[in-house]
Design an enzyme around this catalytic site. Structure first.
Site, PDB file in Angstrom:
ATOM      1  N   ASP A 166      33.238  16.228  12.744  1.00 47.32           N
ATOM      2  CA  ASP A 166      32.497  17.067  11.810  1.00 47.32           C
ATOM      3  C   ASP A 166      31.267  17.602  12.531  1.00 47.32           C
ATOM      4  O   ASP A 166      30.852  17.062  13.556  1.00 47.32           O
ATOM      5  CB  ASP A 166      32.084  16.269  10.562  1.00 47.32           C
ATOM      6  CG  ASP A 166      31.811  17.163   9.363  1.00 47.32           C
ATOM      7  OD1 ASP A 166      32.725  17.352   8.535  1.00 47.32           O
ATOM      8  OD2 ASP A 166      30.694  17.713   9.259  1.00 47.32           O
ATOM      9  N   ARG A 211      18.524  24.080  -1.379  1.00 49.41           N
ATOM     10  CA  ARG A 211      18.840  23.099  -0.328  1.00 49.41           C
ATOM     11  C   ARG A 211      17.776  23.087   0.765  1.00 49.41           C
ATOM     12  O   ARG A 211      17.441  22.037   1.304  1.00 49.41           O
ATOM     13  CB  ARG A 211      20.211  23.390   0.264  1.00 49.41           C
ATOM     14  CG  ARG A 211      21.306  23.079  -0.743  1.00 49.41           C
ATOM     15  CD  ARG A 211      22.623  22.946  -0.049  1.00 49.41           C
ATOM     16  NE  ARG A 211      23.694  22.714  -0.982  1.00 49.41           N
ATOM     17  CZ  ARG A 211      24.973  22.761  -0.650  1.00 49.41           C
ATOM     18  NH1 ARG A 211      25.317  23.016   0.593  1.00 49.41           N
ATOM     19  NH2 ARG A 211      25.905  22.525  -1.541  1.00 49.41           N
TER      20      ARG A 211
HETATM   21  C1  LIG Z   1      34.355  20.261   1.943  1.00 48.43           C
HETATM   22  S1  LIG Z   1      34.288  19.240   3.382  1.00 48.43           S
HETATM   23  C2  LIG Z   1      36.008  18.894   3.615  1.00 48.43           C
HETATM   24  C3  LIG Z   1      36.272  17.439   3.888  1.00 48.43           C
HETATM   25  C4  LIG Z   1      37.752  17.066   3.999  1.00 48.43           C
HETATM   26  N1  LIG Z   1      38.411  17.801   5.050  1.00 48.43           N
HETATM   27  C5  LIG Z   1      38.443  17.291   2.678  1.00 48.43           C
HETATM   28  O1  LIG Z   1      39.227  18.230   2.523  1.00 48.43           O
HETATM   29  O2  LIG Z   1      38.202  16.506   1.752  1.00 48.43           O
HETATM   30  C6  LIG Z   1      33.949  20.460   4.656  1.00 48.43           C
HETATM   31  C7  LIG Z   1      33.398  19.837   5.947  1.00 48.43           C
HETATM   32  O3  LIG Z   1      33.446  20.815   6.988  1.00 48.43           O
HETATM   33  C8  LIG Z   1      32.330  20.615   7.835  1.00 48.43           C
HETATM   34  N2  LIG Z   1      32.071  21.833   8.617  1.00 48.43           N
HETATM   35  C9  LIG Z   1      31.565  23.016   8.190  1.00 48.43           C
HETATM   36  N3  LIG Z   1      31.442  23.872   9.209  1.00 48.43           N
HETATM   37  C10 LIG Z   1      31.897  23.232  10.316  1.00 48.43           C
HETATM   38  C11 LIG Z   1      32.030  23.600  11.685  1.00 48.43           C
HETATM   39  N4  LIG Z   1      31.664  24.808  12.132  1.00 48.43           N
HETATM   40  N5  LIG Z   1      32.535  22.681  12.546  1.00 48.43           N
HETATM   41  C12 LIG Z   1      32.907  21.453  12.105  1.00 48.43           C
HETATM   42  N6  LIG Z   1      32.798  21.043  10.834  1.00 48.43           N
HETATM   43  C13 LIG Z   1      32.300  21.923   9.941  1.00 48.43           C
HETATM   44  C14 LIG Z   1      31.219  20.259   6.866  1.00 48.43           C
HETATM   45  O4  LIG Z   1      30.153  19.569   7.500  1.00 48.43           O
HETATM   46  C15 LIG Z   1      31.947  19.405   5.823  1.00 48.43           C
HETATM   47  O5  LIG Z   1      31.802  18.032   6.065  1.00 48.43           O
END
Ligand SMILES: C[S@@+](CC[C@H](N)C(=O)[O-])C[C@H]1O[C@@H](n2cnc3c(N)ncnc32)[C@H](O)[C@@H]1O
Length: 290
Positions: free
Chosen positions: A159, A50
């Site tokens: 996010d 990545r």
């Molecule tokens: C796998 S996705 C989940 C999306 C949705 N909630 C779902 O279940 O389909 C995880 C998301 O968490 C966000 N994320 C990771 N660390 C984070 C943080 N410290 N604060 C806010 N968002 C975060 C990532 O950018 C990503 O878009």
């Protein structure tokens, strides 16, 4: 190979860019302190592939140079790009559909009744990725109350990754990503994007109106002043260590109304002994105190 780098130190031996275990550790520590995400050594190839894209994009030749950049004062933008590169953004409409069934049958009818009488309803999709989760909540609401956009009903979609938020705020999705939205709902609440030949749909004005996208790091301060009736934080905590998870579950309890609902991901768990929640369904919790 960078001057002074011993091949034994390399974490990825045949990579285009020299990447040592020391580089890996620096990156893992920074990603953990900035975003809470845990990168164990099993993730070394993922980190390499990545971030190699980032090195190529900015014209660096070694991970040592990259680490110097992200540790330095001028590296703020690249730190953000690195965090974005390390997040997993997989999502889809109506993922874990039982949460939406629960909202439809148990939670929203009462909240919308209150909204029709002038009350407000606040919902938070925390870690919303490209917005499918927030728009699935909006669709569930609109099916129960087609005039919801004219009531005081709002969904905050937040996010850490600005690119995901940008995508979400366009409200445009490829039809092939919409398999989980029943045809009838697609016809009712989406329009075909002109020039896409029917391959892309845009959410309706009412759906746009209900959802607000904001950048927010769950580990940092939360600027919201009011409390929420419902929080969705699904498939975000799985990337965090136990201590960070515990802190965030506790903070959600502080910002949920008593009786409010928290939906979490299928592989996540809250130890209710330590937090004021009751488990009321599969990965569904109710804030105590109502
Ligand atoms: C796998 S996705 C989940 C999306 C949705 N909630 C779902 O279940 O389909 C995880 C998301 O968490 C966000 N994320 C990771 N660390 C984070 C943080 N410290 N604060 C806010 N968002 C975060 C990532 O950018 C990503 O878009």
């Amino acid at each position: 190979m960078a001057t002074g780098t011993n091949s034994r130190d390399l974490a990825v031996p045949d990579g285009e860019f020299p990447f040592t275990w020391a580089d890996f550790r620096q990156i893992a520590e920074l990603v953990h302190s900035e975003a809470g995400i845990v990168l164990t050594e099993t993730k070394v190839n993922l980190v390499y592939s990545r971030l190699a894209k980032r090195l190529r994009a900015i014209g660096l030749r070694t991970f040592r140079e990259y680490c110097a950049l992200i540790q330095g004062e001028s590296g703020i933008d690249e730190r953000q790009a690195m965090i974005a590169a390390m997040t997993t953004n997989v999502t889809r409409f109506f993922r874990e559909s039982h949460h939406f069934d629960y909202l439809r049958s148990r939670v929203l009818p009462g909240l919308l009744e209150g909204a029709r009488k002038g009350g407000k309803v606040r919902i938070w999709s925390a870690g919303c990725s490209s917005g499918e989760e927030a728009y699935s909540i909006a669709l569930t609401i609109l099916e129960l109350e087609p005039g919801a956009a004219d009531l005081d009903v709002r969904i905050l979609a937040s996010d850490i990754d600005p690119e995901m938020l940008r995508r979400g705020s366009t409200g445009i999705y490829a039809v092939r990503q919409m398999g989980d939205i029943p045809q009838e709902l697609r016809r009712k609440w989406f329009t075909i994007v002109p020039g896409s030949g029917g391959a892309e749909l845009e959410v309706s004005e009412d759906m746009h109106e209900l959802v607000r996208f904001r950048e927010l790091n769950l580990l940092r301060e939360w600027p919201m002043r009011g409390k929420f009736d419902i929080i969705f934080c699904r498939n975000v905590m799985i990337y965090f260590d136990d201590e960070t998870q515990n802190t965030v579950w506790g903070r959600f309890a502080g910002i949920l109304h008593p009786g409010g609902t928290l939906c979490i991901g299928h592989s996540e768990r809250i130890s209710v002994g330590g937090h004021p929640y009751d488990l009321v369904g599969q990965t569904i919790y109710r804030r105590q105190g109502a």
